[in-house]
Design a protein around this motif. Structure first.
Motif, PDB file in Angstrom:
ATOM      1  N   VAL A   1      34.695  21.614  40.250  1.00 59.73           N
ATOM      2  CA  VAL A   1      35.788  22.256  39.514  1.00 59.73           C
ATOM      3  C   VAL A   1      36.972  21.299  39.325  1.00 59.73           C
ATOM      4  CG1 VAL A   1      37.519  24.096  39.586  1.00 59.73           C
ATOM      5  CG2 VAL A   1      35.133  24.586  40.200  1.00 59.73           C
TER       6      VAL A   1
ATOM      7  N   ARG B   1      32.600  27.675  37.111  1.00 58.37           N
ATOM      8  CA  ARG B   1      33.043  27.914  35.731  1.00 58.37           C
ATOM      9  C   ARG B   1      32.279  29.062  35.062  1.00 58.37           C
ATOM     10  NH1 ARG B   1      31.188  26.501  30.839  1.00 58.37           N
ATOM     11  NH2 ARG B   1      29.476  25.312  31.781  1.00 58.37           N
TER      12      ARG B   1
ATOM     13  N   VAL C   1      36.437  28.588  41.541  1.00 58.62           N
ATOM     14  CA  VAL C   1      35.330  29.476  41.201  1.00 58.62           C
ATOM     15  C   VAL C   1      34.437  28.744  40.202  1.00 58.62           C
ATOM     16  CG1 VAL C   1      34.648  31.707  40.203  1.00 58.62           C
ATOM     17  CG2 VAL C   1      36.746  31.525  41.562  1.00 58.62           C
TER      18      VAL C   1
ATOM     19  N   GLY D   1      36.417  35.172  42.774  1.00 52.34           N
ATOM     20  CA  GLY D   1      37.649  34.579  43.262  1.00 52.34           C
ATOM     21  C   GLY D   1      38.475  35.577  44.051  1.00 52.34           C
TER      22      GLY D   1
ATOM     23  N   ALA E   1      45.861  30.385  35.450  1.00 51.61           N
ATOM     24  CA  ALA E   1      45.366  31.409  36.368  1.00 51.61           C
ATOM     25  C   ALA E   1      46.471  32.363  36.826  1.00 51.61           C
ATOM     26  CB  ALA E   1      44.721  30.752  37.586  1.00 51.61           C
TER      27      ALA E   1
ATOM     28  N   ALA F   1      32.369  30.351  44.957  1.00 49.42           N
ATOM     29  CA  ALA F   1      33.836  30.430  45.042  1.00 49.42           C
ATOM     30  C   ALA F   1      34.276  29.940  46.411  1.00 49.42           C
ATOM     31  CB  ALA F   1      34.324  31.863  44.810  1.00 49.42           C
TER      32      ALA F   1
ATOM     33  N   ARG G   1      33.483  32.799  36.369  1.00 53.09           N
ATOM     34  CA  ARG G   1      34.862  33.267  36.391  1.00 53.09           C
ATOM     35  C   ARG G   1      34.985  34.607  35.679  1.00 53.09           C
ATOM     36  NH1 ARG G   1      36.915  27.192  35.066  1.00 53.09           N
ATOM     37  NH2 ARG G   1      36.145  26.362  37.048  1.00 53.09           N
TER      38      ARG G   1
ATOM     39  N   PHE H   1      45.720  36.106  36.729  1.00 55.34           N
ATOM     40  CA  PHE H   1      44.805  36.541  37.790  1.00 55.34           C
ATOM     41  C   PHE H   1      45.584  36.895  39.050  1.00 55.34           C
ATOM     42  CE2 PHE H   1      42.616  34.867  41.627  1.00 55.34           C
ATOM     43  CZ  PHE H   1      41.591  35.798  41.725  1.00 55.34           C
TER      44      PHE H   1
END
Length: 287
Positions: free
Chosen positions: A167, A222, A220, A230, A257, A201, A225, A260
């Motif tokens: 990531v 890709r 997380v 997550g 993010a 994750a 997601r 989120f």
């Protein structure tokens, strides 16, 4: 036969677009198969399986050998519809999915799709691996698709480091020299793995100051997601902070993010800043 929403565990929601309707402003018949195929991709995500990597791990791939559609009623422009799927049969080398499309509670379309598990090089059938069989049957029975581990870096490093590298280094271009640091050794780590043992994750918890935990290195896969993986890691880290007596947790959220973390109760604090070449916002949540 009319199907009920209660017949299914998995649903994929979409809205009918202008390009998908005919002159009567109802969905052109060929698009329904596309809807089911789109939902199948999301079904694998619901199993916490990044499809390409999972199939490489299983040393095979799935090929459609039969697909049928039965029309009961039509969906129209701008309708919100739910595409439901369930695995109904696993043979020696075949996997059968039954599907339905609902508008609200009304059953519009039925489908049956049969896949064969095969060798990608020769496209000759192979037995469905027991691991895949167990994952599919387990999901339909309501079993968890992931396993959570919380612990020390010495124990969780292989899985956590592999996902973080994918990531942060490969995807986001962060310098490897700053991705892994000396703080990992003293941190509490959380890793979520799927039923093939693949990490999906991860994150870590540090001491920011007395009574305040600092969560970081949240990553997380890709492909997965948006699937709440997550959130499971974040919840585990906050539980660990709460257990050791922390009153609050802080984190540096990448701006992409921020939504989120807001949805999970974190609030921004201070002005945005740049870290490792990426825009961040400090966010805080009380425990």
């Amino acid at each position: 036969m009319a199907l009920q929403r209660s017949d299914f565990r998995f649903f994929h929601r979409l809205r009918v677009r202008w390009a998908e309707v005919d002159m009567q402003r109802i969905v052109f018949n060929a698009h329904y198969l596309m809807y089911f195929d789109t939902a199948i991709s999301d079904y694998w995500r619901a199993l916490a399986l990044p499809y390409t990597e999972a199939m490489e791990h299983l040393e095979g791939d799935l090929y459609v050998v039969k697909a049928t559609i039965e029309f009961h009623a039509s969906a129209g422009l701008d309708d919100q519809i739910d595409v439901a799927l369930r695995c109904t049969r696993i043979g020696s080398s075949s996997i059968t999915f039954s599907g339905a499309i609902f508008r609200g509670d009304r059953h519009l379309i039925s489908s049956e799709i049969v896949y064969v598990f095969a060798d990608p090089a020769t496209q000759t059938s192979r037995p469905v691996p027991q691991a895949l069989r167990d994952i599919l049957l387990g999901f339909e029975a309501g079993e968890p698709v992931v396993q959570l581990a919380v612990g020390r870096w010495v124990d969780l490093r292989p899985a956590a480091a592999a996902l973080r590298s994918r990531v942060f280094i490969e995807e986001q271009g962060i310098d490897p020299a700053i991705e892994l640091d000396a703080l990992d050794d003293g941190a509490v780590h959380a890793v979520l793995t799927n039923r093939l043992g693949q990490p999906v994750a991860t994150g870590r918890l540090l001491v920011h100051e007395p009574g305040v935990g600092r969560i970081g290195r949240m990553a997380v896969h890709r492909v997965l997601r948006g699937g709440r993986f997550g959130q499971q890691v974040l919840d585990a880290l906050m539980a660990a902070a709460r257990e050791r007596g922390d009153r609050q947790v802080v984190l540096h959220a990448q701006r992409s993010a921020e939504g989120f973390y807001r949805r999970l109760g974190f609030q921004p604090c201070g002005e945005p800043f740049e870290e490792a070449g990426i825009a961040h916002t400090e966010m805080i949540k009380g425990l």
